[in-house]
Motif scaffolding. Structure first.
Motif, short mmCIF file in Angstrom:
data_model
loop_
_atom_site.label_atom_id
_atom_site.label_comp_id
_atom_site.label_asym_id
_atom_site.label_seq_id
_atom_site.Cartn_x
_atom_site.Cartn_y
_atom_site.Cartn_z
N ASN A 180 3.95 -1.41 0.49
CA ASN A 180 2.89 -0.44 0.27
C ASN A 180 1.56 -1.15 -0.02
O ASN A 180 0.52 -0.86 0.58
N VAL A 181 1.59 -2.11 -0.95
CA VAL A 181 0.38 -2.84 -1.34
C VAL A 181 -0.06 -3.78 -0.22
O VAL A 181 -1.24 -3.86 0.12
N ALA A 182 0.93 -4.50 0.35
CA ALA A 182 0.61 -5.46 1.41
C ALA A 182 -0.02 -4.77 2.62
O ALA A 182 -0.91 -5.32 3.27
N GLY A 183 0.44 -3.56 2.92
CA GLY A 183 -0.10 -2.80 4.05
C GLY A 183 -1.59 -2.53 3.90
O GLY A 183 -2.36 -2.65 4.87
N VAL A 184 -2.01 -2.20 2.68
CA VAL A 184 -3.42 -1.93 2.42
C VAL A 184 -4.25 -3.21 2.59
O VAL A 184 -5.34 -3.20 3.17
#
Length: 417
Positions: free
Chosen positions: A156-160
């Motif tokens: 989730n964080v890495a995608g942003v």
């Protein structure tokens, strides 16, 4: 920028990345030549991608990096991806913060070799500092215990962050015009996800602790009941001893008293050993497995090697580790004649040790290679092959070791922390 300038910047950037990754995967130090080859190869690819101005070039580089790590460093793809996303979040977050700080300190932050060198060197230094902390180890430990939850949050964080870098590749002017706002939003997003994951893990841990207490409290009550029963019987034993002391033949009386006391001590010793364990949950687990072994007519012995240490595991992890080892041992001993299980707790040198050995059918060399793999079992039936896999997962989370050996008629599993 010149091709060699891009090559130098890529070298420093990938080196910072691998410094963090080596904290999670010790094979990077074990295979240093492969690590250098990875840095050089990816730097070369970065030069080619920049030459052809490919917007998703960084995605191609990331995919190639994960492929190389999986192949060259003998890591499972699932594990590689998890470690990659953890390192990605740390490395790119540091790089974004360093870039913003430098943009405040100097007016010219154009896309140049000198600015890139400053950012990448500062990022590398901070990555080395992070490497020397225990943050990454803690995250990896949590990821092994709560894989699905951690993976969801990390992706989730890495995608942003990946989206941020994609926009950077396409429209650098937009990023510079809104850098402070975008960076603040990303950091808030990371903070919210960290808070969410903290609450989720805290709830899961509390649930497991409650389950452990509910499962093993009855066994602890049985242990206390057995002790009280022995205390009640003690009066009868004293009456017998008094009667033996009244015998006219002193020599015969001494021998009878000696034999009677020896029988009494042998009967009390197993329970007495369990009472010497300060950790009540640990006592309850051992008592429950001892009762299970007795039901199956299997001899069950507990031995101490020095003082019983305080193991670095959470209660539910200690229960899962010891429970799986003892269940496997009892099941294996049940299939042979004169089944026997021996549990040893204590210290082995400077290491905290748990050793379980049992009689039974020996394990072939072929099976020893796969014995810790998820779903692998030498026994028939569904839902098998997870006991030793879970044990290995817990041991790895605490940087411990588990070793399989053979000792005369015994199969021996030794865990060291």
């Amino acid at each position: 920028m010149k091709w060699y300038e891009i090559f130098v910047l890529s070298n420093i950037e990938i080196l910072a990345f691998l410094v963090l990754w080596s904290k999670l995967n010790p094979n990077f130090y074990k295979y240093k030549v492969r690590s250098l080859f990875t840095i050089a190869a990816l730097s070369g690819v970065s030069v080619i991608l920049d030459y052809y101005t490919i917007d998703i070039g960084f995605v191609i580089s990331f995919a190639l990096l994960c492929t190389m790590v999986t192949i060259l460093f003998q890591t499972r793809l699932e594990q590689t991806l998890l470690q990659f996303f953890i390192v990605l979040i740390f490395a790119l977050s540091v790089q974004m913060i360093v870039t913003y700080i430098l943009s405040i300190m100097q007016e010219d932050m154009s896309y140049s070799f000198s600015n890139g060198l400053k950012v990448n060197i500062a990022t590398f230094i901070i990555c080395v500092i992070i490497y020397r902390t225990s943050w990454l180890n803690r995250i990896q430990k949590l990821s092994l215990s709560y894989y699905r939850v951690i993976l969801t949050i990390i992706v989730n964080v890495a995608g942003v962050i990946v989206l941020f870098f994609y926009i950077w590749q396409v429209d650098k002017a937009f990023i510079w015009n809104h850098y402070a706002v975008l960076l603040t939003m990303i950091l808030i997003w990371e903070g919210l996800n960290i808070y969410f994951i903290y609450q989720m893990i805290k709830m899961r841990q509390q649930e497991k602790i409650i389950q452990v207490h509910e499962k093993y409290t009855p066994f602890l009550e049985n242990l206390v009941h057995e002790v009280r029963q022995r205390q009640h019987e003690f009066k009868n034993h004293l009456n017998v001893l008094y009667g033996l002391a009244e015998m006219q033949d002193d020599y015969e009386a001494k021998q009878e008293i000696k034999n009677y006391l020896q029988t009494l001590i042998d009967k009390i010793k197993p329970v007495d050993k369990l009472l010497n364990i300060k950790d009540h949950i640990l006592s309850a687990v051992i008592y429950s497995k001892k009762a299970l072994a007795q039901e199956k007519k299997i001899a069950f012995h507990v031995e101490f090697q020095g003082e019983i240490p305080e193991y670095p595991l959470d209660k539910h992890e200690l229960v899962e580790l010891l429970g799986n080892l003892l269940n496997n041992a009892i099941e294996a001993a049940e299939n042979g004649e004169n089944g026997s299980v021996v549990l040893t707790l204590g210290m082995e040198g400077k290491f905290k040790m748990i050793r379980v050995k049992n009689t039974g059918k020996s394990i072939s060399r072929t099976n020893t290679v796969h014995i810790y793999n998820r779903g692998y079992s030498t026994k028939e039936g569904k839902h098998r092959g997870y006991g030793l896999y879970n044990v290995k997962k817990i041991v790895d989370a605490y940087n411990g070791t588990i070793e399989l050996s053979f000792e005369e008629k015994y199969i021996v599993f030794t865990v060291l922390f």
